[in-house]
Design a protein around this motif. Structure first.
Motif, PDB file in Angstrom:
ATOM      1  N   PHE A 154       0.799  -1.229   0.000  1.00  0.00           N
ATOM      2  CA  PHE A 154       0.000   0.000   0.000  1.00  0.00           C
ATOM      3  C   PHE A 154       0.834   1.283   0.000  1.00  0.00           C
ATOM      4  N   CYS A 155       2.157   1.186  -0.046  1.00  0.00           N
ATOM      5  CA  CYS A 155       2.962   2.403  -0.094  1.00  0.00           C
ATOM      6  C   CYS A 155       2.930   3.019  -1.485  1.00  0.00           C
ATOM      7  N   LYS A 156       3.196   4.326  -1.523  1.00  0.00           N
ATOM      8  CA  LYS A 156       3.277   5.053  -2.783  1.00  0.00           C
ATOM      9  C   LYS A 156       4.663   5.686  -2.899  1.00  0.00           C
ATOM     10  N   VAL A 157       5.211   5.646  -4.108  1.00  0.00           N
ATOM     11  CA  VAL A 157       6.493   6.280  -4.411  1.00  0.00           C
ATOM     12  C   VAL A 157       6.222   7.321  -5.489  1.00  0.00           C
ATOM     13  N   GLY A 158       6.559   8.571  -5.219  1.00  0.00           N
ATOM     14  CA  GLY A 158       6.215   9.645  -6.125  1.00  0.00           C
ATOM     15  C   GLY A 158       7.106   9.721  -7.345  1.00  0.00           C
ATOM     16  N   ALA A 159       6.651  10.485  -8.327  1.00  0.00           N
ATOM     17  CA  ALA A 159       7.400  10.692  -9.570  1.00  0.00           C
ATOM     18  C   ALA A 159       8.763  11.302  -9.264  1.00  0.00           C
ATOM     19  N   HIS A 160       9.767  10.855  -9.987  1.00  0.00           N
ATOM     20  CA  HIS A 160      11.136  11.383  -9.917  1.00  0.00           C
ATOM     21  C   HIS A 160      11.834  11.079  -8.596  1.00  0.00           C
ATOM     22  N   ALA A 161      11.229  10.284  -7.725  1.00  0.00           N
ATOM     23  CA  ALA A 161      11.904   9.909  -6.485  1.00  0.00           C
ATOM     24  C   ALA A 161      12.966   8.855  -6.772  1.00  0.00           C
ATOM     25  N   ILE A 162      13.961   8.760  -5.881  1.00  0.00           N
ATOM     26  CA  ILE A 162      14.971   7.714  -6.001  1.00  0.00           C
ATOM     27  C   ILE A 162      15.145   7.047  -4.645  1.00  0.00           C
ATOM     28  N   LEU A 163      15.064   5.726  -4.634  1.00  0.00           N
ATOM     29  CA  LEU A 163      15.183   4.925  -3.422  1.00  0.00           C
ATOM     30  C   LEU A 163      16.536   4.226  -3.459  1.00  0.00           C
ATOM     31  N   GLY A 164      17.369   4.492  -2.477  1.00  0.00           N
ATOM     32  CA  GLY A 164      18.726   3.970  -2.478  1.00  0.00           C
ATOM     33  C   GLY A 164      18.795   2.466  -2.246  1.00  0.00           C
ATOM     34  N   PHE A 165      19.973   1.940  -2.456  1.00  0.00           N
ATOM     35  CA  PHE A 165      20.261   0.509  -2.308  1.00  0.00           C
ATOM     36  C   PHE A 165      19.814  -0.014  -0.939  1.00  0.00           C
ATOM     37  N   GLN A 166      19.130  -1.127  -0.962  1.00  0.00           N
ATOM     38  CA  GLN A 166      18.750  -1.888   0.235  1.00  0.00           C
ATOM     39  C   GLN A 166      17.919  -1.052   1.217  1.00  0.00           C
ATOM     40  N   SER A 167      17.041  -0.226   0.687  1.00  0.00           N
ATOM     41  CA  SER A 167      16.188   0.599   1.549  1.00  0.00           C
ATOM     42  C   SER A 167      14.962  -0.184   2.006  1.00  0.00           C
ATOM     43  N   HIS A 168      14.462   0.204   3.167  1.00  0.00           N
ATOM     44  CA  HIS A 168      13.268  -0.407   3.752  1.00  0.00           C
ATOM     45  C   HIS A 168      12.174   0.656   3.732  1.00  0.00           C
ATOM     46  N   VAL A 169      11.245   0.539   2.793  1.00  0.00           N
ATOM     47  CA  VAL A 169      10.253   1.591   2.557  1.00  0.00           C
ATOM     48  C   VAL A 169       8.926   1.147   3.150  1.00  0.00           C
ATOM     49  N   SER A 170       8.535   1.776   4.257  1.00  0.00           N
ATOM     50  CA  SER A 170       7.271   1.432   4.904  1.00  0.00           C
ATOM     51  C   SER A 170       6.318   2.616   4.979  1.00  0.00           C
ATOM     52  N   GLN A 171       6.729   3.769   4.436  1.00  0.00           N
ATOM     53  CA  GLN A 171       5.853   4.931   4.312  1.00  0.00           C
ATOM     54  C   GLN A 171       5.978   5.500   2.912  1.00  0.00           C
ATOM     55  N   ASP A 172       5.074   6.393   2.573  1.00  0.00           N
ATOM     56  CA  ASP A 172       5.068   6.957   1.228  1.00  0.00           C
ATOM     57  C   ASP A 172       6.281   7.875   1.017  1.00  0.00           C
ATOM     58  N   VAL A 173       6.848   7.817  -0.183  1.00  0.00           N
ATOM     59  CA  VAL A 173       8.010   8.632  -0.538  1.00  0.00           C
ATOM     60  C   VAL A 173       7.543   9.717  -1.498  1.00  0.00           C
ATOM     61  N   PRO A 174       7.573  10.989  -1.089  1.00  0.00           N
ATOM     62  CA  PRO A 174       7.056  12.053  -1.946  1.00  0.00           C
ATOM     63  C   PRO A 174       7.847  12.215  -3.237  1.00  0.00           C
ATOM     64  N   PRO A 175       7.235  12.796  -4.250  1.00  0.00           N
ATOM     65  CA  PRO A 175       7.936  13.064  -5.514  1.00  0.00           C
ATOM     66  C   PRO A 175       9.213  13.875  -5.289  1.00  0.00           C
ATOM     67  N   PHE A 176      10.183  13.633  -6.162  1.00  0.00           N
ATOM     68  CA  PHE A 176      11.438  14.379  -6.257  1.00  0.00           C
ATOM     69  C   PHE A 176      12.464  14.030  -5.176  1.00  0.00           C
ATOM     70  N   MET A 177      12.094  13.230  -4.165  1.00  0.00           N
ATOM     71  CA  MET A 177      12.977  13.034  -3.026  1.00  0.00           C
ATOM     72  C   MET A 177      13.945  11.868  -3.228  1.00  0.00           C
ATOM     73  N   THR A 178      15.086  11.958  -2.529  1.00  0.00           N
ATOM     74  CA  THR A 178      16.066  10.879  -2.460  1.00  0.00           C
ATOM     75  C   THR A 178      16.010  10.305  -1.051  1.00  0.00           C
ATOM     76  N   VAL A 179      15.768   9.001  -0.950  1.00  0.00           N
ATOM     77  CA  VAL A 179      15.670   8.356   0.362  1.00  0.00           C
ATOM     78  C   VAL A 179      16.546   7.112   0.378  1.00  0.00           C
ATOM     79  N   SER A 180      16.912   6.679   1.580  1.00  0.00           N
ATOM     80  CA  SER A 180      17.693   5.456   1.706  1.00  0.00           C
ATOM     81  C   SER A 180      17.676   4.997   3.148  1.00  0.00           C
ATOM     82  N   GLY A 181      18.068   3.734   3.346  1.00  0.00           N
ATOM     83  CA  GLY A 181      18.328   3.227   4.682  1.00  0.00           C
ATOM     84  C   GLY A 181      17.211   2.449   5.318  1.00  0.00           C
ATOM     85  N   ASN A 182      17.519   1.966   6.519  1.00  0.00           N
ATOM     86  CA  ASN A 182      16.584   1.240   7.371  1.00  0.00           C
ATOM     87  C   ASN A 182      16.960   1.556   8.827  1.00  0.00           C
ATOM     88  N   PRO A 183      16.218   2.463   9.493  1.00  0.00           N
ATOM     89  CA  PRO A 183      14.985   3.106   9.036  1.00  0.00           C
ATOM     90  C   PRO A 183      15.238   4.105   7.908  1.00  0.00           C
TER      91      PRO A 183
END
Length: 262
Positions: free
Chosen positions: A158-187
């Motif tokens: 049920f999570c959403k990943v926005g347009a142009h976002a980038i999720l880094g290597f081995q990330s744990h995504v349990s919430q929505d990632v807004p457009p344009f953002m760079t995220v990574s890690g666990n948490p």
């Protein structure tokens, strides 16, 4: 006639365009429709109902249109729809939808989907995305256009990943990632914006500056989410072509159901 290897098995109920190529030992089931110019590698399994559009390349051992891995599934005729010009590498697995959602798993156009990627039931994948090796999208996940999902990254159902976002290597995504953002890690943490990706897609310096300002309001000013949305909306009219970027972010925030990564 489609070019079908003699060891492949194609159900009479499948519909293949004249320029489709099917490799050795592939299995094409009933209810599968494949468009012009698409190539299916050896040992692939395609189960219907599913539609695979034009000029796709499916590498060996992919399994597409499989029954959803959902205990509630009771054999309903749900579907998988894949668009045009996608590249799908080895051992990918894409499930059909479920009746608890729209009943259709969708993959858009021009996606680059690397080996061992899993798209669970009811995933909605946009256009021009990149999913690196072993990326796993759980059921009902939505991924926007031009997003990048790093290798070995898991996205919770049920999570959403926005347009142009980038999720880094081995990330744990349990919430929505807004457009344009760079995220990574666990948490998961938000590192900034995907500036290089935006430059590559032709965003002007001013538009990228606007995205940076929206990131600052959302993550660096200590504002509540509601106050951040109001401040972002107030930026309209400041940058040429920027209002569409503001609307992209605000629409995403309004539709978020799991809360955003912060």
């Amino acid at each position: 006639m489609a070019l079908i290897h003699p060891t492949a098995i194609v159900d009479p109920g499948a519909e293949l365009a004249a320029t489709v190529q099917v490799g050795p030992y592939a299995l094409i089931g009933a209810g599968v429709r494949i468009g012009e110019g698409t190539r299916i590698g050896g040992h692939c399994t395609l189960e219907g109902p599913m539609t695979l559009g034009r000029d796709n390349v499916v590498h060996p051992h992919a399994a597409l249109g499989c029954a959803p891995q959902d205990k509630k599934y009771a054999g309903e005729p749900t579907e998988l729809h894949i668009g045009d010009r996608n590249t799908i590498f080895q051992f990918c697995t894409f499930s059909r939808g479920t009746t608890q959602d729209a009943g259709v798993t969708r993959v858009g156009d021009d996606n680059w989907i690397m080996a061992y990627v899993h798209l669970a039931h009811d995933v909605q994948l946009g256009h021009h995305t990149i999913l690196a090796n072993n990326a796993t999208l759980a059921g009902h996940v939505h991924v926007g256009d031009w997003a990048i999902v790093g290798g070995l990254t898991g996205v919770h159902q049920f999570c959403k990943v926005g347009a142009h976002a980038i999720l880094g290597f081995q990330s744990h995504v349990s919430q929505d990632v807004p457009p344009f953002m760079t995220v990574s890690g666990n948490p998961l943490s938000v590192a900034g914006i995907n500036a290089e990706g935006l430059r590559r897609r032709g965003f002007s310096r001013e538009r990228i500056g606007l995205v940076k300002q929206m990131h600052k309001l959302l993550y660096r000013e200590g504002l509540t989410l509601e106050k951040a949305r109001e401040a972002i909306a107030a930026l309209k009219g400041m940058v040429e072509d920027g209002d569409a970027d503001i609307d992209t972010l605000l629409s995403f925030l309004a539709a978020s159901t799991r809360g955003i990564a912060r």
